[in-house]
Design an enzyme around this catalytic site. Structure first.
Site, short mmCIF file in Angstrom:
data_model
loop_
_atom_site.label_atom_id
_atom_site.label_comp_id
_atom_site.label_asym_id
_atom_site.label_seq_id
_atom_site.Cartn_x
_atom_site.Cartn_y
_atom_site.Cartn_z
N GLU A 110 0.83 -1.20 0.00
CA GLU A 110 0.00 0.00 0.00
C GLU A 110 0.87 1.26 0.00
O GLU A 110 0.41 2.34 -0.34
CB GLU A 110 -0.93 -0.01 1.23
N HIS A 119 5.62 -26.45 -2.57
CA HIS A 119 4.90 -27.50 -3.31
C HIS A 119 3.79 -26.91 -4.17
O HIS A 119 2.93 -27.62 -4.65
CB HIS A 119 4.35 -28.53 -2.33
N LYS A 165 -13.81 1.56 -3.84
CA LYS A 165 -14.90 1.95 -2.93
C LYS A 165 -15.95 2.76 -3.67
O LYS A 165 -17.14 2.51 -3.52
CB LYS A 165 -14.34 2.79 -1.77
O1 PA5 Z 1 -3.17 1.51 5.90
C1 PA5 Z 1 -4.28 2.03 5.81
O2 PA5 Z 1 -4.47 3.24 6.06
C2 PA5 Z 1 -5.50 1.22 5.44
O3 PA5 Z 1 -5.15 -0.11 5.17
C3 PA5 Z 1 -6.53 1.25 6.55
O4 PA5 Z 1 -5.95 0.74 7.72
C4 PA5 Z 1 -7.77 0.42 6.19
O5 PA5 Z 1 -8.31 0.86 4.99
C5 PA5 Z 1 -8.81 0.54 7.29
O6 PA5 Z 1 -9.18 1.87 7.48
P1 PA5 Z 1 -9.98 2.32 8.76
O7 PA5 Z 1 -9.11 2.11 9.95
O8 PA5 Z 1 -10.29 3.77 8.54
O9 PA5 Z 1 -11.23 1.48 8.83
#
Ligand code: PA5
Length: 460
Positions: free
Chosen positions: A311, A332, A447
């Site tokens: 990310e 495997h 989203k």
């Molecule tokens: O690293 C990040 O910011 C994301 O992976 C969030 O943790 C994830 O989308 C969850 O978001 P939230 O804590 O607002 O529900």
């Protein structure tokens, strides 16, 4: 094992000149990159090392992209001892009468806690309370099965004592919100007016649905600092509360990370070298990083690393796709591809040097019906370690650059160190790519499309 020079050395075997892999007692993590360096152009590597040093400076100066998200460094440079104690004390109380803690969160709001709990589970005196994770998908059957499991009485016939920790910084993530609504209704039916003592909300400082619920329903709240993003939040209440309820020593975990922070503020040479190396691999067109471990305890940790890197770096057409692998299991399946498929891979293996178990292969009593007498009496650890060495040798020969991240042992201190090491590594390496490590604009795209299809009013 410890030698007369007061340093630790790993298993005494040849592949990585392991007799030379020695670490100072106070440094429990080592990066072994030498064999992979044959795959890198040396002048590009030299340049990248200089670039990595600049990237680290940029991070430290607080002037790089996304510098409003550097709280993951701040919390270690100025630890909030009172908060750590509050979490620990709350957890101790909860542990006395809780059978199950359900943690409801997704992405950075659950992967860190899961990684630490699964890694250190073997050190817990018992599996109580059980910590279960939900809110990270929208599979109705799984949630139904969870509720059925909560409903089922304990072995002594008493109802299970359940608590819920909902974790969402924004408070609006759909997967988490849907699972939480389902759980909340079940909890309200089960506990009536006492429910507010059993629901713990971990969310941002203000705003969002969860903060409103804290006020309206009186749930207990833990705050995620504004300047810490989800995937960098494992050492905030996001990770620390569930980890403490699991009975893991969060002080040691946290201060392990803080000690790595201090070490890396003094000298980060190995980290810079590794960042430069990964940068060169990316630049040379490597597009997949298989992140694996021969220790099943670290499976969830490889998924945490996957999110942290993926990310952070996967933007602007850049990045190496991180793929978690559980070895030797996956040798495997994808092992074939790693050995002989497209040569677009690198491989990162998380290694635990000290045994996590003393289990030995039972002696066959002089018979050799299964042909395994050559392994009689050997420990699983030793055999697993040789499997690691054989795999590294084969993959290097197959043209895959392999990097080892070696932990001396699997405990809270070392895991804390490893967490901060990876956080800093990610930030430096992604700065080197010229990308902001701390945002995730691409996640919004699915989203928007999903909300449109669901007919939500939030689909702008
Ligand atoms: O690293 C990040 O910011 C994301 O992976 C969030 O943790 C994830 O989308 C969850 O978001 P939230 O804590 O607002 O529900």
């Amino acid at each position: 094992m410890r030698n007369e020079r007061g340093v630790c050395s790993f298993v005494n075997s040849g592949l990585f000149d392991i007799q030379n892999i020695q670490i100072e007692i106070d440094c429990m993590i080592r990066i072994e990159i030498r064999k992979a360096e044959q795959f890198v152009d040396s002048s590009a590597y030299q340049k990248a090392k200089e670039g990595a040093a600049v990237a680290l400076k940029q991070l430290r100066s607080g002037k790089g992209a996304g510098s409003e998200w550097l709280g993951w460094r701040r919390i270690l440079s100025m630890p909030d001892e009172a908060e750590l104690e509050r979490i620990q004390t709350d957890a101790e109380v909860i542990r006395q009468d809780t059978d199950i803690l359900v943690v409801c969160g997704i992405g950075g709001s659950y992967l860190g806690a899961r990684a630490v709990i699964e890694a250190l589970n073997g050190l817990r005196p018992d599996n109580k309370p059980e910590v279960l994770f939900t809110g990270h998908h929208m599979g109705g059957r799984d949630i139904e099965q969870l509720i059925d499991y909560l409903e089922k009485p304990r072995d002594d016939g008493e109802p299970k004592s359940v608590r819920v920790n909902v974790i969402s910084k924004s408070g609006s993530t759909l997967e988490t919100a849907l699972a939480f609504r389902t759980l909340r209704q079940w909890m309200e039916q089960r506990y009536g007016e006492q429910v507010s003592e059993r629901i713990f909300v971990t969310t941002g400082p203000e705003g969002g649905v969860l903060n409103r619920m804290v006020v309206d329903k009186g749930y207990r709240k833990y705050t995620i600092p504004e300047d810490v993003g989800g995937r960098f939040s494992v050492l905030t209440p996001v990770g620390l509360f569930p980890v403490a309820v699991a009975g893991i020593d969060i002080q040691t975990l946290f201060y392990g990370a803080a000690s790595m922070y201090e070490k890396l503020e003094k000298s980060a040479d190995e980290l810079l070298q590794y960042a430069a190396f990964r940068y060169c691999m990316q630049d040379a067109g490597k597009s997949v990083d298989v992140i694996g471990s021969f220790d099943p305890e670290l499976s969830a940790f490889t998924r945490w690393v996957q999110q942290l890197l993926g990310e952070s770096e996967g933007k602007e057409g850049k990045g190496i796709f991180p793929v978690p692998a559980a070895y030797s299991t996956d040798l495997h399946s994808i092992g074939q591809m790693v050995q002989q498929g497209r040569r677009n891979l690198i491989e990162t293996l998380l290694v635990v040097s000290a045994p996590t178990s003393s289990l030995k292969i039972a002696k066959g009593g002089g018979t050799s019906e299964d042909g395994l007498e050559y392994l009689d009496g050997k420990s699983f650890h030793e055999i697993n370690y040789h499997a690691l060495e054989g795999t590294v040798e084969a993959h290097l020969e197959g043209g895959v650059p392999v990097i080892l991240i070696i932990l001396e042992r699997l405990n809270a201190q070392n895991l804390g160190e490893l967490i901060y090491f990876y956080e800093l590594f990610t930030a430096v390496y992604v700065y080197l790519l010229g990308v902001n490590p701390f945002d995730q604009p691409g996640v919004e795209e699915y989203k928007k499309a999903m909300y449109r299809k669901l007919g939500s009013r939030n689909n702008d």
